[in-house]
Design a protein around this motif. Structure first.
Motif, PDB file in Angstrom:
ATOM      1  N   SER A  52     -96.852  16.314  29.581  1.00  0.00           N
ATOM      2  CA  SER A  52     -98.101  15.642  29.935  1.00  0.00           C
ATOM      3  C   SER A  52     -98.457  14.538  28.939  1.00  0.00           C
ATOM      4  O   SER A  52     -99.241  13.655  29.235  1.00  0.00           O
ATOM      5  N   ASP A  53     -97.837  14.625  27.695  1.00  0.00           N
ATOM      6  CA  ASP A  53     -98.094  13.585  26.702  1.00  0.00           C
ATOM      7  C   ASP A  53     -97.459  12.271  27.100  1.00  0.00           C
ATOM      8  O   ASP A  53     -97.813  11.225  26.579  1.00  0.00           O
ATOM      9  N   CYS A  54     -96.470  12.314  27.964  1.00  0.00           N
ATOM     10  CA  CYS A  54     -95.717  11.117  28.351  1.00  0.00           C
ATOM     11  C   CYS A  54     -96.217  10.605  29.688  1.00  0.00           C
ATOM     12  O   CYS A  54     -95.591  10.830  30.722  1.00  0.00           O
ATOM     13  N   SER A  55     -97.350   9.975  29.697  1.00  0.00           N
ATOM     14  CA  SER A  55     -97.907   9.439  30.934  1.00  0.00           C
ATOM     15  C   SER A  55     -97.770   7.935  30.931  1.00  0.00           C
ATOM     16  O   SER A  55     -97.830   7.290  29.885  1.00  0.00           O
ATOM     17  N   SER A  56     -97.596   7.364  32.112  1.00  0.00           N
ATOM     18  CA  SER A  56     -97.429   5.918  32.222  1.00  0.00           C
ATOM     19  C   SER A  56     -98.686   5.179  31.795  1.00  0.00           C
ATOM     20  O   SER A  56     -98.617   4.070  31.266  1.00  0.00           O
ATOM     21  N   GLU A  57     -99.874   5.786  31.999  1.00  0.00           N
ATOM     22  CA  GLU A  57    -101.118   5.137  31.612  1.00  0.00           C
ATOM     23  C   GLU A  57    -101.208   4.979  30.103  1.00  0.00           C
ATOM     24  O   GLU A  57    -101.689   3.969  29.586  1.00  0.00           O
ATOM     25  N   GLN A  58    -100.725   5.993  29.374  1.00  0.00           N
ATOM     26  CA  GLN A  58    -100.808   5.955  27.917  1.00  0.00           C
ATOM     27  C   GLN A  58     -99.968   4.835  27.331  1.00  0.00           C
ATOM     28  O   GLN A  58    -100.358   4.208  26.346  1.00  0.00           O
ATOM     29  N   PHE A  59     -98.822   4.540  27.938  1.00  0.00           N
ATOM     30  CA  PHE A  59     -97.890   3.577  27.378  1.00  0.00           C
ATOM     31  C   PHE A  59     -97.887   2.239  28.120  1.00  0.00           C
ATOM     32  O   PHE A  59     -97.027   1.409  27.868  1.00  0.00           O
ATOM     33  N   SER A  60     -98.828   2.050  29.021  1.00  0.00           N
ATOM     34  CA  SER A  60     -98.850   0.796  29.781  1.00  0.00           C
ATOM     35  C   SER A  60     -98.947  -0.443  28.893  1.00  0.00           C
ATOM     36  O   SER A  60     -98.332  -1.473  29.204  1.00  0.00           O
ATOM     37  N   PRO A  61     -99.685  -0.420  27.737  1.00  0.00           N
ATOM     38  CA  PRO A  61     -99.710  -1.624  26.888  1.00  0.00           C
ATOM     39  C   PRO A  61     -98.350  -1.950  26.279  1.00  0.00           C
ATOM     40  O   PRO A  61     -98.088  -3.106  25.915  1.00  0.00           O
ATOM     41  N   LEU A  62     -97.463  -0.947  26.162  1.00  0.00           N
ATOM     42  CA  LEU A  62     -96.161  -1.174  25.556  1.00  0.00           C
ATOM     43  C   LEU A  62     -95.091  -1.584  26.558  1.00  0.00           C
ATOM     44  O   LEU A  62     -94.012  -2.027  26.157  1.00  0.00           O
ATOM     45  N   GLU A  63     -95.379  -1.427  27.835  1.00  0.00           N
ATOM     46  CA  GLU A  63     -94.376  -1.683  28.863  1.00  0.00           C
ATOM     47  C   GLU A  63     -93.912  -3.133  28.868  1.00  0.00           C
ATOM     48  O   GLU A  63     -92.758  -3.420  29.183  1.00  0.00           O
ATOM     49  N   ASP A  64     -94.801  -4.068  28.526  1.00  0.00           N
ATOM     50  CA  ASP A  64     -94.458  -5.487  28.586  1.00  0.00           C
ATOM     51  C   ASP A  64     -93.747  -5.981  27.336  1.00  0.00           C
ATOM     52  O   ASP A  64     -93.295  -7.129  27.281  1.00  0.00           O
ATOM     53  N   LEU A  65     -93.646  -5.121  26.306  1.00  0.00           N
ATOM     54  CA  LEU A  65     -92.989  -5.532  25.059  1.00  0.00           C
ATOM     55  C   LEU A  65     -91.490  -5.326  25.139  1.00  0.00           C
ATOM     56  O   LEU A  65     -91.000  -4.480  25.882  1.00  0.00           O
ATOM     57  N   ASP A  66     -90.764  -6.088  24.349  1.00  0.00           N
ATOM     58  CA  ASP A  66     -89.305  -5.960  24.277  1.00  0.00           C
ATOM     59  C   ASP A  66     -88.953  -4.614  23.647  1.00  0.00           C
ATOM     60  O   ASP A  66     -89.394  -4.313  22.529  1.00  0.00           O
ATOM     61  N   PRO A  67     -88.164  -3.773  24.339  1.00  0.00           N
ATOM     62  CA  PRO A  67     -87.784  -2.473  23.756  1.00  0.00           C
ATOM     63  C   PRO A  67     -87.082  -2.599  22.410  1.00  0.00           C
ATOM     64  O   PRO A  67     -87.226  -1.738  21.548  1.00  0.00           O
ATOM     65  N   ASN A  68     -86.316  -3.678  22.219  1.00  0.00           N
ATOM     66  CA  ASN A  68     -85.639  -3.879  20.937  1.00  0.00           C
ATOM     67  C   ASN A  68     -86.644  -4.104  19.813  1.00  0.00           C
ATOM     68  O   ASN A  68     -86.443  -3.643  18.680  1.00  0.00           O
ATOM     69  N   PHE A  69     -87.731  -4.811  20.111  1.00  0.00           N
ATOM     70  CA  PHE A  69     -88.770  -5.011  19.104  1.00  0.00           C
ATOM     71  C   PHE A  69     -89.446  -3.688  18.762  1.00  0.00           C
ATOM     72  O   PHE A  69     -89.704  -3.398  17.583  1.00  0.00           O
ATOM     73  N   ILE A  70     -89.726  -2.882  19.760  1.00  0.00           N
ATOM     74  CA  ILE A  70     -90.350  -1.577  19.511  1.00  0.00           C
ATOM     75  C   ILE A  70     -89.444  -0.720  18.634  1.00  0.00           C
ATOM     76  O   ILE A  70     -89.910  -0.037  17.712  1.00  0.00           O
ATOM     77  N   HIS A  71     -88.146  -0.767  18.903  1.00  0.00           N
ATOM     78  CA  HIS A  71     -87.223   0.033  18.105  1.00  0.00           C
ATOM     79  C   HIS A  71     -87.129  -0.510  16.680  1.00  0.00           C
ATOM     80  O   HIS A  71     -87.036   0.277  15.721  1.00  0.00           O
ATOM     81  N   ARG A  72     -87.158  -1.829  16.518  1.00  0.00           N
ATOM     82  CA  ARG A  72     -87.149  -2.393  15.172  1.00  0.00           C
ATOM     83  C   ARG A  72     -88.386  -1.967  14.391  1.00  0.00           C
ATOM     84  O   ARG A  72     -88.313  -1.664  13.197  1.00  0.00           O
ATOM     85  N   ALA A  73     -89.532  -1.957  15.070  1.00  0.00           N
ATOM     86  CA  ALA A  73     -90.759  -1.510  14.409  1.00  0.00           C
ATOM     87  C   ALA A  73     -90.661  -0.043  14.014  1.00  0.00           C
ATOM     88  O   ALA A  73     -91.130   0.358  12.948  1.00  0.00           O
ATOM     89  N   LEU A  74     -90.026   0.755  14.864  1.00  0.00           N
ATOM     90  CA  LEU A  74     -89.862   2.175  14.580  1.00  0.00           C
ATOM     91  C   LEU A  74     -88.962   2.401  13.374  1.00  0.00           C
ATOM     92  O   LEU A  74     -89.180   3.327  12.584  1.00  0.00           O
ATOM     93  N   LEU A  75     -87.956   1.552  13.195  1.00  0.00           N
ATOM     94  CA  LEU A  75     -87.031   1.685  12.080  1.00  0.00           C
ATOM     95  C   LEU A  75     -87.600   1.168  10.760  1.00  0.00           C
ATOM     96  O   LEU A  75     -86.999   1.357   9.708  1.00  0.00           O
ATOM     97  N   THR A  76     -88.748   0.518  10.814  1.00  0.00           N
ATOM     98  CA  THR A  76     -89.317  -0.142   9.642  1.00  0.00           C
ATOM     99  C   THR A  76     -90.421   0.718   9.028  1.00  0.00           C
ATOM    100  O   THR A  76     -91.258   1.266   9.742  1.00  0.00           O
ATOM    101  N   ASP A  77     -90.408   0.824   7.705  1.00  0.00           N
ATOM    102  CA  ASP A  77     -91.468   1.539   7.008  1.00  0.00           C
ATOM    103  C   ASP A  77     -92.797   0.819   7.189  1.00  0.00           C
ATOM    104  O   ASP A  77     -92.842  -0.402   7.357  1.00  0.00           O
ATOM    105  N   ASP A  78     -93.884   1.584   7.103  1.00  0.00           N
ATOM    106  CA  ASP A  78     -95.207   1.001   7.316  1.00  0.00           C
ATOM    107  C   ASP A  78     -95.494  -0.138   6.352  1.00  0.00           C
ATOM    108  O   ASP A  78     -96.088  -1.153   6.728  1.00  0.00           O
TER     109      ASP A  78
END
Length: 620
Positions: A32-58
């Motif tokens: 239930s944590d994985c709902s399309s409404e929760q992640f709708s703001p991220l859908e338009d972003l490049d998945p590669n950019f999201i993964h790069r952000a995930l690999l980067t320290d804060d």
């Protein structure tokens, strides 16, 4: 093993499996944590950019860029022109980066790892190191056919503008076609306007095409629209970039020659301007003043584009800070969209990898006659041998597990850096033997400058593209001989050079025993570094004995400090480990590559470990 020991091992495996099932039930996130409404703001972003952000320290998010490469350094006009070559009859370009502002040509690692997910971050911690083979790998990767075509078209575009300004008719009167140049100037001024659409004061400094055409009375006036653009650009750029723009402006500013010129009449001022232009042409060895103007247009246009990139990168960092909060959940959500729910996934490659790791680890347990087949031991096996031997450096044709689908570029680059480091280190060891000196000279800190220059030439030779095997061997052999001569301080004897030649050919053909040994060592190096454990001890307690709780900002500052210390400790330990394995000449390269590999496997386990991998282990 005795029957009792075997029975004990089976009981331990059963209890371990039930323990894993309990862990899975308690830690696996609900669907239930994985709902399309929760992640709708991220859908338009490049998945590669999201993964790069995930690999980067804060604390390193501020260094993220849209291109994934480090932010370009400030480049002067003189350095930009150094990529041009002017002859008497025509202009040609000496390298593939002719119209690009160099990111960093110094002997540092500032332009390293630019194609790796976290490269633009990691280089900040090693900015005092010398140039590495990673620079050369990236430089070679830029020489693709597409890049060559793109740069050739750029050259043709600016040459066409230059030719249009140099046209003459058969009569004495000069006929100049200003249209291509004015269109370029209109584009430049438009780019600057788009940076600040509401700054009327800056807009007034700029002109449209018709206004520029009316102000052109002679070739010497061609610089005027560029001066207007340069002044506007200098007021919009970051301070470090504006320095080179102001330097360019001062070169063409007639008032900067002498204070008396401000009181000259129009004729004298015109003569002074012509003299200034002639001196600049001579200074930069340009073919003509028109050539210098066109080069200046290319320079300012590139700087304006850089300014746009800087603005975009600032916005990118702001987005990345918010993206990191939900990046792990979003990747799990997208994974299940592609391969089904974790309970009934179709990710066959990941299943096969996990099953293979479980089988190999159990065989190792039986071979060593131990009963240590716990979940923790299995996870350690997957982080080290399962990741390094079975995926990163495997010789088999396999399908990459779907959990690593966003890391293919990192896999390729780490493999290439490891390969070149092994080859280069093997050649360096043979060079030491040919020179008749010990290999301890390769561990010198700092490395002598003259030897380091030859090392850079050797790294260049290994990544250059050659027309045939013989040409490649000849080019690399020449560099190895020069490196060996630099080590001993004199020319090699004919016998030593012949021996070095044979060893070099054996290395390049993959038949050298030293290279095979280093290949085994580099895998051991990566296994050890991927199992590196961070020190999470805090410098200050979260709560004091008095009962007063440390504020959130102080706690964040403490955790950031610890994280930075961990990263520095990792890189230092990796460099020492590479030196111990006989890979000291490329220790910096391997330290960064191992840091990327460690970050990739750690992020994969953090994202999919509890929710997915543990269930696959339990079912295996």
């Amino acid at each position: 093993m005795t029957e009792k020991e075997d029975e004990k091992c089976q009981n331990d495996e059963k209890s371990g499996k039930s323990e894993r099932e309990r862990i899975i039930a308690s830690q696996a996130p609900s669907t239930s944590d994985c709902s399309s409404e929760q992640f709708s703001p991220l859908e338009d972003l490049d998945p590669n950019f999201i993964h790069r952000a995930l690999l980067t320290d804060d604390f390193d998010v501020q260094f993220l860029t849209i291109s994934g490469k480090p932010r370009n350094g400030n480049t002067s006009f003189a350095k930009f022109l150094s990529n041009y070559y002017y002859s008497n009859d025509a202009r040609s370009f000496t390298n593939s980066d002719q119209l690009e502002i160099d990111e960093d040509d110094s002997d540092t690692i500032l332009s390293s790892m630019c194609t790796l997910p976290t490269g633009c971050v990691l280089i900040k911690t090693l900015n005092n190191c010398e140039i590495s083979v990673i620079n050369e790998v990236d430089r070679a990767s830029r020489l693709s056919l597409e890049k060559r075509i793109q740069k050739t078209m750029k050259v043709a575009f600016f040459e066409n503008i230059e030719l249009s300004l140099m046209q003459k008719s058969r009569e004495e009167n000069i006929v100049i076609d200003y249209t291509p140049f004015l269109k370029l100037m209109a584009e430049l001024h438009g780019v600057l306007r788009s940076l600040v659409p509401r700054r009327a004061d800056l807009h007034n400094m700029l002109q449209n095409e018709e206004e520029m055409r009316n102000s052109l009375n002679a070739q010497s006036d061609l610089i005027n629209p560029l001066l207007k653009a340069g002044r506007a650009l200098a007021s919009l750029e970051a301070p470090d970039r504006a320095e080179s723009t102001m330097e360019w402006l001062n070169m063409f500013n007639i008032a900067s020659l002498s204070p008396t010129h401000q009181n000259c009449d129009a004729a004298q001022n015109y003569d002074s301007t012509i003299q200034l232009h002639a001196s600049l042409v001579k200074r930069f060895e340009a073919k003509s003043f028109v050539s210098l103007v066109v080069a200046s247009a290319a320079y300012l246009l590139k700087k304006a584009e850089q300014c746009h990139e800087d603005v975009a990168n600032i916005k990118l960092v702001q987005v990345a800070r918010k993206v990191k909060i939900h990046a792990e959940q979003f990747e799990r959500y997208k994974f299940q969209q592609s391969y089904g729910r974790f309970e009934e996934t179709s990710a066959l490659a990941t299943k096969q990898w996990v099953e293979h790791c479980v089988l190999k680890q159990r065989n190792d347990v039986r071979d060593n006659q131990t009963c240590e087949s716990s979940t923790e031991q299995l996870l350690k096996f997957m982080r080290t041998r399962g990741f390094i031997d079975e995926l990163l450096f495997t010789d088999k044709k396999i399908s990459l597990p779907e959990t690593f689908s966003m890391d293919t570029s990192a896999f390729m680059q780490v493999r290439e850096i490891a390969r070149l480091s092994v080859i280069g280190s093997s050649l360096a060891l043979h060079a030491c033997n040919a020179a008749g000196i010990g290999t301890n000279v390769l561990n010198a800190d700092p490395f002598p400058n003259h030897m380091w220059e030859e090392r850079k030439i050797l790294a260049n030779a290994m990544v250059n593209k050659y027309q045939g095997q013989q040409v490649m061997q000849s080019g690399i052999l020449k560099s190895v001989v020069k490196f060996s001569a630099a080590l001993c301080g004199s020319s090699l004897s004919s016998e030593a050079e012949e021996s070095l030649r044979n060893r070099t050919i054996a290395v390049l053909e993959g038949n050298d025993p030293v290279m095979k040994l280093l290949h085994s060592r580099v895998k051991s190096f990566f296994r050890n570094m991927c199992d590196w454990t961070e020190n999470n001890e805090e410098c200050l307690p979260v709560s004091m004995k008095s009962g007063r709780v440390v504020s959130g900002s102080i706690e964040t500052s403490i955790s950031t400090k610890v994280a930075k210390m961990n990263r520095d400790a990792f890189l230092n330990e990796a460099k020492k480990a590479a030196c111990k394995q006989g890979l000291s000449l490329f220790a910096v390269d391997l330290a960064i590559a191992s840091s990327v590999a460690h970050r990739v496997i750690k992020t994969m386990f953090r994202t999919y470990g509890d929710s997915f991998l543990l269930s696959l282990i339990a079912n295996s």
